[in-house]
Design a protein around this motif. Structure first.
Motif, PDB file in Angstrom:
ATOM      1  N   PRO A 208      40.936  35.270 -17.839  1.00 22.35           N
ATOM      2  CA  PRO A 208      41.233  34.050 -18.598  1.00 22.35           C
ATOM      3  C   PRO A 208      42.176  34.283 -19.769  1.00 22.35           C
ATOM      4  O   PRO A 208      43.075  33.468 -20.017  1.00 22.35           O
ATOM      5  CB  PRO A 208      39.846  33.585 -19.065  1.00 22.35           C
ATOM      6  N   ALA A 209      42.004  35.384 -20.484  1.00 24.69           N
ATOM      7  CA  ALA A 209      42.848  35.652 -21.651  1.00 24.69           C
ATOM      8  C   ALA A 209      44.313  35.781 -21.259  1.00 24.69           C
ATOM      9  O   ALA A 209      45.197  35.404 -22.029  1.00 24.69           O
ATOM     10  CB  ALA A 209      42.376  36.924 -22.352  1.00 24.69           C
ATOM     11  N   SER A 210      44.584  36.296 -20.064  1.00 24.48           N
ATOM     12  CA  SER A 210      45.968  36.437 -19.617  1.00 24.48           C
ATOM     13  C   SER A 210      46.610  35.075 -19.372  1.00 24.48           C
ATOM     14  O   SER A 210      47.816  34.903 -19.556  1.00 24.48           O
ATOM     15  CB  SER A 210      46.026  37.278 -18.331  1.00 24.48           C
ATOM     16  N   VAL A 211      45.790  34.110 -18.954  1.00 22.55           N
ATOM     17  CA  VAL A 211      46.291  32.759 -18.696  1.00 22.55           C
ATOM     18  C   VAL A 211      46.358  31.938 -19.980  1.00 22.55           C
ATOM     19  O   VAL A 211      47.003  30.897 -20.031  1.00 22.55           O
ATOM     20  CB  VAL A 211      45.402  32.061 -17.647  1.00 22.55           C
ATOM     21  N   GLY A 212      45.656  32.407 -21.021  1.00 24.76           N
ATOM     22  CA  GLY A 212      45.643  31.677 -22.284  1.00 24.76           C
ATOM     23  C   GLY A 212      44.503  30.698 -22.397  1.00 24.76           C
ATOM     24  O   GLY A 212      44.585  29.717 -23.151  1.00 24.76           O
ATOM     25  N   ILE A 213      43.406  30.944 -21.649  1.00 22.35           N
ATOM     26  CA  ILE A 213      42.236  30.077 -21.727  1.00 22.35           C
ATOM     27  C   ILE A 213      41.026  30.924 -22.097  1.00 22.35           C
ATOM     28  O   ILE A 213      41.046  32.156 -21.987  1.00 22.35           O
ATOM     29  CB  ILE A 213      41.972  29.340 -20.385  1.00 22.35           C
ATOM     30  N   ARG A 214      39.955  30.248 -22.550  1.00 24.70           N
ATOM     31  CA  ARG A 214      38.758  30.979 -22.947  1.00 24.70           C
ATOM     32  C   ARG A 214      37.979  31.472 -21.748  1.00 24.70           C
ATOM     33  O   ARG A 214      37.481  32.603 -21.727  1.00 24.70           O
ATOM     34  CB  ARG A 214      37.867  30.085 -23.823  1.00 24.70           C
ATOM     35  N   GLU A 215      37.847  30.623 -20.722  1.00 29.32           N
ATOM     36  CA  GLU A 215      37.122  30.983 -19.514  1.00 29.32           C
ATOM     37  C   GLU A 215      37.514  30.024 -18.397  1.00 29.32           C
ATOM     38  O   GLU A 215      38.090  28.960 -18.644  1.00 29.32           O
ATOM     39  CB  GLU A 215      35.604  30.912 -19.741  1.00 29.32           C
ATOM     40  N   TRP A 216      37.218  30.419 -17.171  1.00 25.74           N
ATOM     41  CA  TRP A 216      37.469  29.522 -16.046  1.00 25.74           C
ATOM     42  C   TRP A 216      36.358  28.471 -15.999  1.00 25.74           C
ATOM     43  O   TRP A 216      35.179  28.824 -16.077  1.00 25.74           O
ATOM     44  CB  TRP A 216      37.508  30.301 -14.739  1.00 25.74           C
ATOM     45  N   PRO A 217      36.718  27.197 -15.892  1.00 32.21           N
ATOM     46  CA  PRO A 217      35.692  26.131 -15.916  1.00 32.21           C
ATOM     47  C   PRO A 217      34.776  26.198 -14.701  1.00 32.21           C
ATOM     48  O   PRO A 217      35.144  26.727 -13.652  1.00 32.21           O
ATOM     49  CB  PRO A 217      36.527  24.839 -15.886  1.00 32.21           C
TER      50      PRO A 217
END
Length: 274
Positions: A208-217
Motif C-alpha cells: 500500500p505504501a508504494s501506491v500511496g495509500i494506507r491499506e487496501w480496502p
C-alpha cells in the motif's frame, strides 16, 4: 520619524495560495496537468529555451509536452509543482535488476528454454514482466498468459512436461480448500509446479505504501473487487486506469509483498534448474 517598509504584494493573506509541494518528475510518475486535465505518466524532462518541460504519456500511448510551472499539476487531486529529478549518483558495486538480482548490462535474450511459466491473469503477467523481465530474458524463460485456472489441466496435457521442459504456473488466490487448490493438486508432479499467492487479486500484492495509500480496502462479498477498491479509495477512473497507476508505482521487488516474491522466485528456480 522612523520609516516603515511595506510588502509590495497587497493581496490579503487569506487570498494567498499556500505553496504547493515540490515533487520530482521521476519516470512513470502519474500526474494530471491542471489546466487541460490531461493525465499521464512522466516520460522525460527536458530543458528548452522556454524553460523546463515534461512529457506525459496517457493510457492510449499519446504524448503531450507541458511547461513545468508552479502548481501546474495534480496528484490525487492536490496541486503540486513538478521539479527536475536530481541526477542519480554513480552506482557503487554491481548494478541490480528490479528483482534484486545482479543485472547483465547489454545482455541479449538467450534462446528460449523448453520450460515455460504460465501466469494467471493479465495484470499478474504485467507485474511479473515489470519486476522479473530482465532475469527471465537472461535465463531464456518465456512467460505465457493463462486466462483461467480451469484451462490448466488441458494446458499441462498439451505441454507434456519433462525433466528438460519443466512447467511452472502462478495462480491467483491459491488458498486451501478452494477450487484453484484442487485443480493445482490434480496437475502437480515432478515436472510441474503450481504456486500462488493468497491475495484476492494481484493488486494486493503491491505494498500500500508504494501506491500511496494506507491499506487496501475491504470490499464486501458480492461486489466486483476492483470496482469496489476504486470506489473506496475515491479513484474516479476505470479499473484499467487504476491498474496502470498501481503498476507505475512498482519500481523494484521492494514494492511487492513477500508472498508474491517467494512464489515467483520459486517458479524461476524450478524452471531453470539443471
Amino acid at each position: 520619524m522612523r520609516s516603515r517598509s511595506y510588502d509590495p504584494d497587497l493581496t490579503p493573506p487569506w487570498k494567498k495560495s499556500a505553496p504547493a509541494p515540490e515533487v520530482a518528475a521521476e519516470p512513470d510518475l502519474v500526474v494530471e496537468e491542471a489546466a487541460t486535465g490531461f493525465c499521464g505518466a512522466v516520460v522525460r524532462c527536458e530543458k528548452t529555451a522556454e524553460g523546463l518541460t515534461v512529457t506525459l504519456e496517457d493510457r492510449f500511448g499519446k504524448h503531450r509536452v507541458f511547461p513545468m510551472v508552479p502548481r501546474g499539476f495534480l496528484i490525487d487531486g492536490r496541486a503540486v509543482t513538478l521539479v527536475r529529478p536530481r541526477a542519480a549518483p554513480a552506482p557503487r558495486g554491481p548494478l541490480l535488476s528490479a528483482s534484486g538480482s545482479v543485472a547483465v548490462p547489454g545482455a541479449k535474450a538467450r534462446v528460449a528454454r523448453a520450460g515455460r511459466i504460465y501466469v494467471e491473469g493479465r495484470h499478474d503477467a504485467e507485474l511479473v514482466e515489470r519486476v522479473w523481465g530482465h532475469d527471465l530474458r537472461v535465463e531464456g524463460v518465456v512467460v505465457e498468459y493463462l486466462e483461467g485456472v480451469d484451462d490448466l489441466p488441458a494446458i499441462v496435457a498439451d505441454f507434456g512436461p519433462a525433466p528438460d521442459a519443466r512447467l511452472g504456473v502462478l495462480v491467483d488466490h491459491l488458498v486451501p480448500g478452494s477450487k484453484e487448490s484442487r485443480i493445482a493438486a490434480s496437475v502437480t508432479g515432478e515436472d510441474v509446479l503450481v504456486v500462488g499467492h493468497p491475495f484476492i487479486d494481484v493488486w494486493e500484492a503491491v505494498k500500500p505504501a508504494s501506491v500511496g495509500i494506507r491499506e487496501w480496502p475491504r470490499v464486501p462479498r458480492g461486489q466486483d473487487w476492483k470496482t469496489g477498491v476504486c470506489r473506496a479509495l475515491g479513484w474516479d477512473m476505470s479499473t484499467g486506469e487504476a491498474w496502470q497507476r498501481i503498476l507505475a508505482s512498482v519500481r523494484t521487488y521492494k514494492d511487492l509483498r513477500p508472498e508474491l516474491l517467494g512464489s515467483v522466485e520459486h517458479l524461476i528456480d524450478f524452471v531453470t534448474a539443471p
